[in-house]
Scaffold this motif. Structure first.
Motif, mmCIF file in Angstrom:
data_model
loop_
_atom_site.group_PDB
_atom_site.id
_atom_site.type_symbol
_atom_site.label_atom_id
_atom_site.label_comp_id
_atom_site.label_asym_id
_atom_site.label_seq_id
_atom_site.Cartn_x
_atom_site.Cartn_y
_atom_site.Cartn_z
ATOM 1 N N GLY A 1 -19.374 9.955 7.642
ATOM 2 C CA GLY A 1 -18.520 10.098 8.814
ATOM 3 C C GLY A 1 -18.023 8.756 9.322
ATOM 4 N N GLU A 2 -18.906 7.762 9.375
ATOM 5 C CA GLU A 2 -18.529 6.410 9.836
ATOM 6 C C GLU A 2 -17.487 5.806 8.905
ATOM 7 O OE1 GLU A 2 -18.120 2.702 11.541
ATOM 8 O OE2 GLU A 2 -18.900 4.542 12.410
ATOM 9 N N THR A 3 -17.689 5.939 7.599
ATOM 10 C CA THR A 3 -16.732 5.394 6.633
ATOM 11 C C THR A 3 -15.397 6.131 6.723
ATOM 12 O OG1 THR A 3 -18.553 4.741 5.188
ATOM 13 C CG2 THR A 3 -16.369 4.830 4.203
ATOM 14 N N LEU A 4 -15.440 7.433 6.916
ATOM 15 C CA LEU A 4 -14.199 8.192 7.081
ATOM 16 C C LEU A 4 -13.423 7.720 8.300
ATOM 17 C CD1 LEU A 4 -15.289 11.807 6.136
ATOM 18 C CD2 LEU A 4 -13.570 10.419 4.969
ATOM 19 N N ARG A 5 -14.118 7.373 9.369
ATOM 20 C CA ARG A 5 -13.430 6.855 10.570
ATOM 21 C C ARG A 5 -12.740 5.524 10.256
ATOM 22 N NH1 ARG A 5 -17.185 9.964 13.065
ATOM 23 N NH2 ARG A 5 -18.991 8.629 12.758
ATOM 24 N N VAL A 6 -13.425 4.657 9.493
ATOM 25 C CA VAL A 6 -12.819 3.373 9.112
ATOM 26 C C VAL A 6 -11.593 3.622 8.228
ATOM 27 C CG1 VAL A 6 -13.173 1.239 7.798
ATOM 28 C CG2 VAL A 6 -14.951 2.048 9.374
ATOM 29 N N ILE A 7 -11.735 4.514 7.256
ATOM 30 C CA ILE A 7 -10.617 4.847 6.368
ATOM 31 C C ILE A 7 -9.441 5.384 7.184
ATOM 32 C CG2 ILE A 7 -9.862 6.468 4.575
ATOM 33 C CD1 ILE A 7 -12.702 6.143 3.343
ATOM 34 N N LYS A 8 -9.717 6.304 8.077
ATOM 35 C CA LYS A 8 -8.657 6.890 8.905
ATOM 36 C C LYS A 8 -7.951 5.819 9.741
ATOM 37 C CE LYS A 8 -7.921 10.274 12.560
ATOM 38 N NZ LYS A 8 -8.557 11.194 13.492
ATOM 39 N N ASN A 9 -8.714 4.938 10.357
ATOM 40 C CA ASN A 9 -8.117 3.882 11.184
ATOM 41 C C ASN A 9 -7.273 2.926 10.353
ATOM 42 O OD1 ASN A 9 -9.227 4.923 13.521
ATOM 43 N ND2 ASN A 9 -11.028 3.614 13.432
ATOM 44 N N GLU A 10 -7.770 2.529 9.191
ATOM 45 C CA GLU A 10 -7.013 1.628 8.315
ATOM 46 C C GLU A 10 -5.736 2.295 7.822
ATOM 47 O OE1 GLU A 10 -7.454 -1.619 7.820
ATOM 48 O OE2 GLU A 10 -9.109 -1.431 9.248
ATOM 49 N N CYS A 11 -5.804 3.578 7.522
ATOM 50 C CA CYS A 11 -4.619 4.298 7.058
ATOM 51 C C CYS A 11 -3.596 4.458 8.182
ATOM 52 C CB CYS A 11 -5.018 5.647 6.475
ATOM 53 S SG CYS A 11 -5.825 5.481 4.865
ATOM 54 N N LYS A 12 -4.058 4.666 9.390
ATOM 55 C CA LYS A 12 -3.126 4.742 10.533
ATOM 56 C C LYS A 12 -2.397 3.418 10.706
ATOM 57 C CE LYS A 12 -4.920 8.213 13.694
ATOM 58 N NZ LYS A 12 -5.491 8.438 15.027
ATOM 59 N N LYS A 13 -3.130 2.299 10.592
ATOM 60 C CA LYS A 13 -2.515 0.974 10.731
ATOM 61 C C LYS A 13 -1.424 0.765 9.690
ATOM 62 C CE LYS A 13 -6.712 -1.460 12.114
ATOM 63 N NZ LYS A 13 -7.665 -2.492 11.665
ATOM 64 N N ARG A 14 -1.617 1.352 8.511
ATOM 65 C CA ARG A 14 -0.692 1.139 7.395
ATOM 66 C C ARG A 14 0.324 2.278 7.246
ATOM 67 N NH1 ARG A 14 -5.408 -1.465 6.555
ATOM 68 N NH2 ARG A 14 -5.360 -3.403 5.363
ATOM 69 N N GLN A 15 0.416 3.146 8.245
ATOM 70 C CA GLN A 15 1.398 4.233 8.313
ATOM 71 C C GLN A 15 1.269 5.237 7.164
ATOM 72 O OE1 GLN A 15 4.913 1.692 8.900
ATOM 73 N NE2 GLN A 15 5.038 2.649 10.929
ATOM 74 N N CYS A 16 0.036 5.628 6.870
ATOM 75 C CA CYS A 16 -0.199 6.680 5.878
ATOM 76 C C CYS A 16 -0.075 8.036 6.559
ATOM 77 C CB CYS A 16 -1.595 6.546 5.274
ATOM 78 S SG CYS A 16 -1.825 5.044 4.298
ATOM 79 N N ILE A 17 0.576 8.962 5.887
ATOM 80 C CA ILE A 17 0.722 10.295 6.485
ATOM 81 C C ILE A 17 -0.410 11.233 6.067
ATOM 82 C CG2 ILE A 17 3.201 10.121 6.820
ATOM 83 C CD1 ILE A 17 3.508 11.891 4.304
#
Length: 140
Positions: free
Chosen positions: A80-96
């Motif tokens: 769950g913690e890693t998924l939150r990091v992945i989600k945040n990094e993807c938001k920063k990079r404009q991933c849909i």
């Protein structure tokens, strides 16, 4: 456990590769994808100072837009913690969206993982071809 971005410089590549459980997660694969113009994000999960798991996201640009798609192939299923990091990094990079194809079947039960939607299409096959390369090429 703590998850975070792995720095590109001054990181022990051999340690990263020891934790990569699939060839698509090795450092050199990420470097090859960078050479083809893809953006690569490497994330690690640590227990204090010990690196436990690595995750390598490959970001694909969507033509004629500023959006991207993130692929995480051949990794363990992120916590769950890693998924939150992945989600945040993807938001920063404009991933849909993020496509995750884990080689793991173990799922940590938490509210973030419950939001994952199984895909109907798989990039990685769930079967393996074993070919004996011993016979001459004409026999193969």
């Amino acid at each position: 456990m703590i998850s975070g971005i792995i720095p590109e410089n001054n990181f022990d590549v051999s340690l990263f590769n020891k934790r990569a459980i699939h060839p698509l997660q090795c450092w050199e694969w990420g470097d090859a994808k960078k050479g083809m113009g893809y953006e690569v994000v490497r994330i690690g999960q640590w227990n204090q100072s010990k690196l436990l798991d690595v995750y390598q996201l490959i970001l694909h640009k969507i033509p004629f837009t500023h959006y991207k798609i993130a692929y995480l192939l051949g990794s363990p299923l992120p916590s769950g913690e890693t998924l939150r990091v992945i989600k945040n990094e993807c938001k920063k990079r404009q991933c849909i969206y993020i496509k995750i194809e884990s080689v793991s079947t173990k799922i940590e039960r938490n509210k973030f993982v419950k939001k994952l939607i199984p895909s109907q299409n798989q990039f990685l096959p769930h079967w393996t071809i074993q070919l004996d390369l011993g016979p001459p090429e004409t026999d193969l």
